[in-house]
Design an enzyme around this catalytic site. Structure first.
Site, PDB file in Angstrom:
ATOM      1  N   GLY A 272      77.236 100.100  13.638  1.00 16.32           N
ATOM      2  CA  GLY A 272      78.079 101.270  13.894  1.00 16.32           C
ATOM      3  C   GLY A 272      78.409 101.988  12.594  1.00 16.32           C
ATOM      4  O   GLY A 272      77.635 101.971  11.626  1.00 16.32           O
ATOM      5  N   SER A 273      79.615 102.562  12.575  1.00 13.07           N
ATOM      6  CA  SER A 273      79.972 103.460  11.464  1.00 13.07           C
ATOM      7  C   SER A 273      80.112 102.757  10.127  1.00 13.07           C
ATOM      8  O   SER A 273      80.152 103.418   9.088  1.00 13.07           O
ATOM      9  CB  SER A 273      81.265 104.187  11.797  1.00 13.07           C
ATOM     10  OG  SER A 273      81.070 104.984  12.942  1.00 13.07           O
ATOM     11  N   THR A 274      80.207 101.429  10.119  1.00 12.67           N
ATOM     12  CA  THR A 274      80.255 100.756   8.815  1.00 12.67           C
ATOM     13  C   THR A 274      78.984 101.066   8.031  1.00 12.67           C
ATOM     14  O   THR A 274      78.981 101.038   6.814  1.00 12.67           O
ATOM     15  CB  THR A 274      80.370  99.227   8.979  1.00 12.67           C
ATOM     16  OG1 THR A 274      79.241  98.748   9.717  1.00 12.67           O
ATOM     17  CG2 THR A 274      81.638  98.852   9.732  1.00 12.67           C
TER      18      THR A 274
END
Lengths: 650, 383
Positions: free
Chosen positions: A342-344
């Site tokens: 995801g956004s990590t």
């Protein structure tokens, strides 16, 4: 004398001589005497041959009969945490073993049934144990370990009805912390033919134990020690009568000092368990690491299991129950699962874009409700866009359209290049079994797998850590640790030192550099400040209100299939770090200076599988962990964040 | 061989006096050799007692008890004038068969065989006594057929006389003891002067019986024993095991042996039935070749002495009885010691006087006692 007898005895014969009958028969008496002589002589000759001529040979056979070489098991090394707490104990327990060759087939069913009743395990398990080493019927096979003393005594007393069954006192691993560190320690278990094929050269016995999981498995050679050999005298039943001499003494195994701190581990587990119980999550991960050394301070994967069950010899039913249990308790989700970051993953696109000059820390990119490729719309997560943003706010707001643009500029292969620099798509090499490498998509990868190139839309997806990207959580943590320490990607260490039997340090395990990241120092500094922005603009709600400086990145990673309303389930992530001196300073109210340094000694990651909460559950988990770890006298946990509400992707 | 007879010259002079004359003719050698063998047997029982020979109920203490009983039996048998036995021969014969039938009916043993009859606290193997009783009956029969000894009828009659007892023992089943019966018949017929051609014919008949016996009479375990004798490695864990371990015990004993109670084969139970069937292996292991030769020489001297008694007997009964006992002892020595040395198949035939066992020891003592009775009563003028 002889002739006198045959010629008659003038005294006894009353001077009449022998009767005529006898005299007539004297040849027969001679023949009989000769037969006696022949028999005695033959036996004497045979006796001479055996005892005098071949005496040495038979003496050797007698020696072989009574003298047996017997291996001496070495005490297995212990395992300590970094503060010296003992995480495993060797306790003497009763094991029930059987030598199939000594169990007559006619009695086998009765023996198995009796054992099953006494040991409260299924007859099928016993049968399987007996048949496991079918080729070695003269070797002992494990039937049950950790048998209660009273049962062991009953079995010993009934040995006449239980031919081939033996009760043996043997050391067994006991793990006082059970599930808290089960995934790290692993467990030992009865050696199987597969194990023997793998480690047979180390001289394993057929009823031996071997490390099966965790560091018990990866440090098997260190822990096991060297088995000795002794000469014993045995009787015809093979029972030892006495020790003749020790040919080679057993060398105890060395001990491990883990990088894990049980206190940190417990804090981490408490935080994760709290959130999971609150939400009703099936599984989650929380890890803490020292970015300066790569030492893993805590690694919690929930649900966990009691590794003592395995050390004692788990029943098929219990094992099956663990396999079927929700959340796969046997799996260390931190290293063995493929999950979308995801956004990590925006760390990769951001740092890569900065390094490749696609943007600078002053570049403003316009964010929108969505970007279109053909007729397909690629929405930002808030479905509105955030207007014009620089890298700090783009990362801080986690704007998808911001990173779509960077990813589109980089292209899939360049993006993958930077991803792989951060260690994505490769095993970190942590000394635990079962680590997976993850999937880092490139054009070649997709061509070889599906015979088509990566489509532009898939590049967008890759830029925000969705699509094909999937990695074990430890890779995410390790990337953020490298960010925190200024670009040194280190191998995560689970063991710090090898200790000798008396506690002396045998080996110090130095930090191992996987690679120096090829980013300019200011690129990484920019990304650390951007990670601080994530916190300060309250993307992570009230995390900023903690009295310590935290930087990091949230992630909401969709997976699986859409529900009736077209919504996807999602995981929550938070990966970040805390500077060495974590306390907020008036001189540095936003903590920007603190995160500009590269002295962090704590990187932390939380992963909440299939969370679907109103807010980011992982942030709450990390918040609670930090409160516990730094013993903060504030409690900023917010229950509403953990409400189940599939808000995302509507 | 030196003469050990007690005061032979005076014995002759006193021979005319019935009361003291008999004991003055006591054949000391006959008793001493047998006693020496029994003492060796006790020694072996001692070493096979598993470290607690002096405990009540150990085979050593039981052996001691049986030896005492045997000496009493011997003395009683020697005291009684053996000629009474002639009168009693037929009742003895019936008692003999009765005991064997009783054994079959109520006997117990290992693995479906009927060998021992339990009387109170002791188990008794009547087939041992039966051998002695049969020798009595046979000797009486042969004594009664003076003048017709060479006839076919005598030989045939002797065999028919033994046949019921032999058959009763064979169906126990106890092949070994039934073969001993055969040896007794052959030996006593031979030394009594039976027709050689009939004896040879009988021997041929016995040989011809072998295939028949193999097919119809022998039990499986008996066949296995015979096969494993030919090739001990064929079944090394079972019947071949005993043969192999016995040879290892004997061979490893060497010239002087490992010392009493120091034989690893015996003490660690590699050697099966170390005090009974394989007692000679225990002896050879712990007392070595020297001990084995002493044992063989004692047997040779005992047998020699029995022959001398038989030779001197004026009474054909005494002669035939001595022949029967000598044949029995020689055959048992050959088969038992041969088995221990791996040159004979495994059978349950005891080594006379040495093998631990109350029935066998007392039976041989009775046999030897009767023989002593014969020896002591040859010089009587009223013969």
């Amino acid at each position: 004398m002889a002739s006198r007898a045959w010629n008659g005895d003038p005294v006894n014969g009353m001077s009449l001589g022998e009767p005529a009958r006898q005299v007539r028969l004297w040849p027969r008496f001679i023949v009989f005497a000769l037969i006696i002589a022949l028999v005695v002589a033959t036996l004497g000759l045979r006796l001479f041959t055996l005892q005098v001529v071949s005496g040495g040979y038979y003496a050797g056979l007698a020696r072989e009969n009574r003298i047996r070489l017997q291996p001496v098991r070495a005490p297995r090394g212990l395992i300590f945490d970094r503060t010296g707490r003992q995480l495993v104990d060797n306790v003497a327990t009763f094991a029930v073993k059987a030598r199939p060759a000594d169990m007559p087939l006619s009695q086998r069913p009765a023996v198995i049934e009796r054992l099953a009743t006494l040991l409260d395990i299924s007859a099928a398990d016993i049968t399987e144990a007996l048949d496991r080493a079918a080729a070695n019927r003269f070797d002992l096979a494990n039937v049950a370990r950790g048998v209660p003393e009273e049962i062991a005594l009953i079995i010993r007393e009934e040995h006449l009805e239980l031919p081939g069954v033996e009760v043996i006192v043997e050391p067994q691993r006991e793990y006082p912390y059970g599930g808290l560190v089960a995934h790290i320690l692993g467990f030992t278990g009865a050696v199987t033919p597969d194990d023997l094929a793998r480690v047979g050269s180390l001289g394993y016995l057929h009823d031996d134990t071997v490390g099966k999981q965790g560091v018990e498995a990866t440090f098997e050679e260190v822990l096991r020690g060297d088995y000795g050999v002794e000469q014993i005298e045995v009787d015809a039943r093979g029972e030892a009568i006495r020790l003749l001499r020790t040919l080679q003494p057993a060398e105890p195994g060395n001990s491990l000092e883990l990088s894990i701190d049980v206190d940190i581990q417990r804090d981490a587990e408490t935080a994760l368990r709290w959130a999971m119980d609150r939400i009703g999550l099936e599984q989650g991960v929380i890890m803490a690491m020292n970015p300066q050394t790569g030492e893993v301070l805590a690694m919690v994967s929930l649900p966990s299991y009691d590794n003592n069950l395995f050390a004692r010899g788990i029943s098929t039913a219990d094992y099956q129950a663990l396999l079927d249990a929700p959340g796969a308790p046997l799996r260390n989700h931190a290293i063995v699962d493929h999950v979308p970051p995801g956004s990590t993953y925006k760390l990769v696109a951001g740092a890569g874009g900065l390094q490749d000059g696609i943007l600078t820390d002053r570049t403003i990119l316009q964010t929108r409700a969505y970007l279109s490729i053909g007729s397909t719309k690629y929405w930002d997560w808030n479905r509105q866009g955030f207007g014009p943003l620089n890298i700090y706010d783009g990362f801080g707001r986690s704007s998808d359209t911001f990173f779509f643009q960077i990813a589109g500029e980089l292209g899939i292969d360049r993006l993958a290049h930077w991803g792989s620099q951060f260690g994505f798509g490769q095993r970190t090499g942590i000394d635990l079994p079962g680590e997976v490498p993850g999937i880092l998509p490139t054009n070649d990868w997709k061509m070889s797998l599906m015979n088509e190139p990566i489509y532009p839309g898939e590049v967008y997806q890759a830029g925000i850590g969705q699509g094909y990207n999937s990695f074990p959580p430890i890779q995410v943590l390790n990337a953020f640790a490298a960010l925190a320490n200024g670009g040194r990607l280190l191998k995560p260490q689970i063991v710090r030192r090898i200790l000798g039997p008396n506690g002396e340090v045998v080996d110090e395990i130095e930090p191992q550099l996987i690679r120096q990241l090829p980013f300019d120092a200011d690129v990484l500094r920019t990304m650390r400040r951007a990670a601080r922005r994530v916190v300060t603009i309250r993307q992570t709600y009230n995390l900023v209100d903690l009295p310590i400086v935290v930087a990091g990145k949230t992630g909401t990673a969709e997976f699986g299939v859409r529900d009736a309303k077209g919504r996807l389930p999602y995981h929550s992530w938070f990966a970040g770090f805390v500077p060495k001196d974590p306390w907020k300073k008036d001189s540095d109210p936003n903590g920007v200076e603190a995160v500009s340094r590269t002295d962090s000694e704590l990187a932390v990651l939380a992963f909440a599988y299939d969370s679907r909460t109103t807010g980011n559950a992982a942030t709450e988990i990390v918040k609670y962990f930090l409160q516990l770890h730094y013993d903060l006298d504030v409690d900023l946990r917010q229950d509403w964040i953990l409400e189940r509400d599939n808000f995302y992707g509507q | 061989m030196g003469t050990m007879r007690v005061q032979p010259a005076r014995a002759g002079a006193l021979g005319a006096r019935p009361s003291s004359g008999t004991w003055s003719h006591f054949d000391l050698q006959l008793a001493l050799y047998a006693l020496a063998l029994a003492v060796i047997g006790l020694l072996m029982a001692y070493t096979s007692s598993g470290g607690t020979p002096l405990e009540a109920g150990s085979i050593f203490t039981r052996g001691l008890m049986w030896l005492a009983i045997a000496i009493v039996m011997f003395t009683v048998a020697a005291t009684i004038d053996y000629r009474w036995l002639k009168t009693l021969a037929w009742p003895v014969y019936l008692v003999n068969l009765g005991l064997l039938v009783l054994t079959l009916a109520t006997g117990s043993g290992v693995g479906g065989v009927s060998r021992w009859v339990t009387i109170g606290p002791v188990q008794f193997q009547f087939s041992e006594l039966a051998k002695i009783l049969m020798a009595v009956v046979l000797a009486n029969y042969l004594a009664g057929r003076q003048g017709q000894l060479k006839s076919l009828a005598t030989t045939l009659g002797a065999f028919l006389l033994v046949l019921p007892a032999l058959a009763l023992v064979l169906v126990q089943p106890d092949l070994g003891t039934s073969l001993v019966f055969g040896a007794i018949v052959f030996g006593s017929l031979f030394l009594s002067g039976a027709g050689l051609r009939w004896l040879l014919l009988a021997a041929a008949g016995v040989l011809a019986m072998v295939p028949v016996a193999w097919a119809y009479i022998l039990e499986d375990y008996q066949k296995r024993r015979l096969i494993s004798f030919l090739d001990p490695s064929a079944d090394p864990q079972n019947s071949g095991y005993q043969l192999i371990q016995s040879q290892i015990a004997v061979g490893s004993g060497g010239l002087f042996g490992k010392g009493l109670t120091n034989g690893s084969q015996t003490q660690l139970d590699y050697l099966p039935v170390s005090a009974t069937d394989f007692v000679a292996a225990t002896l050879a292991e712990e007392l070595g070749f020297v001990g084995g030769v002493v044992l063989l020489l004692l047997f040779a001297m005992l047998l020699w002495r029995i022959l001398v008694v038989g030779w001197r007997a004026r009474d054909p009964f005494g002669s035939a009885f001595a022949a029967a006992i000598a044949s029995m002892l020689l055959f048992q020595l050959m088969v038992n010691f041969g088995m221990v040395l791996g040159v004979m198949p495994v059978t349950g035939i005891p080594l006379p006087f040495v093998t631990h066992g109350g029935a066998s020891l007392t039976s041989y003592a009775i046999g030897l006692g009767i023989l002593q009775s014969v020896a002591m009563r040859q010089g009587r003028p009223d013969w």
